[in-house]
Design a protein around this motif. Structure first.
Motif: not given
Length: 136
Positions: A23, A91-96
């Motif tokens: 993450l 942010g508004r969404s998780d980034s992997y």
């Protein structure tokens, strides 16, 4: 890779074998730069730093992105020009980000530059300047 700098122990976020998703914003922030532009930025950054740029991961499929790993909380300090994308927490969404092991079968991911004790992360300001220079 970085043959002249030490890496006495691997960071906890690097898997023992294969590759793993991590993450962004927890152990590192990342800046994704696609295709030829990513390779150009990585080459320029490594040449400027004497091939001691800090961790850069590249993927061998799809857009052939390069992921430049920065210290947590660093990527949001800059406005990254398109087509780059900062990946970080908050942010508004998780980034992997896919992280390969240091050895063995890690395809389609590989290290362009390893993290070391001396350079555990890519320096944010230097990367930002390298991206802007490459986009001229």
């Amino acid at each position: 890779m970085n043959p002249t700098k030490s890496l006495d122990s691997k960071p906890a976020w690097v898997p023992e074998v294969g590759h793993a998703l991590r993450l962004a914003g927890v152990h590192f922030d990342a800046v994704r730069v696609g295709g030829y532009l990513g390779e150009e930025v990585a080459y320029d950054l490594m040449a400027f730093t004497g091939f001691q740029a800090g961790p850069i991961v590249r993927e061998a499929t799809r857009e052939r992105n390069a992921y430049f790993l920065l210290a947590p909380g660093t990527a949001s300090a800059y406005t990254w020009p398109a087509p780059t994308r900062a990946l970080h927490g908050g942010g508004r969404s998780d980034s992997y980000v896919g992280i390969p092991a240091f050895g063995g079968m890690t395809w389609p991911l590989g290290w362009r530059s390893l993290p070391t004790i001396e350079d555990p992360f890519v320096e944010g300001e230097l990367l930002h300047r390298a991206v802007e220079y490459a986009l001229r």
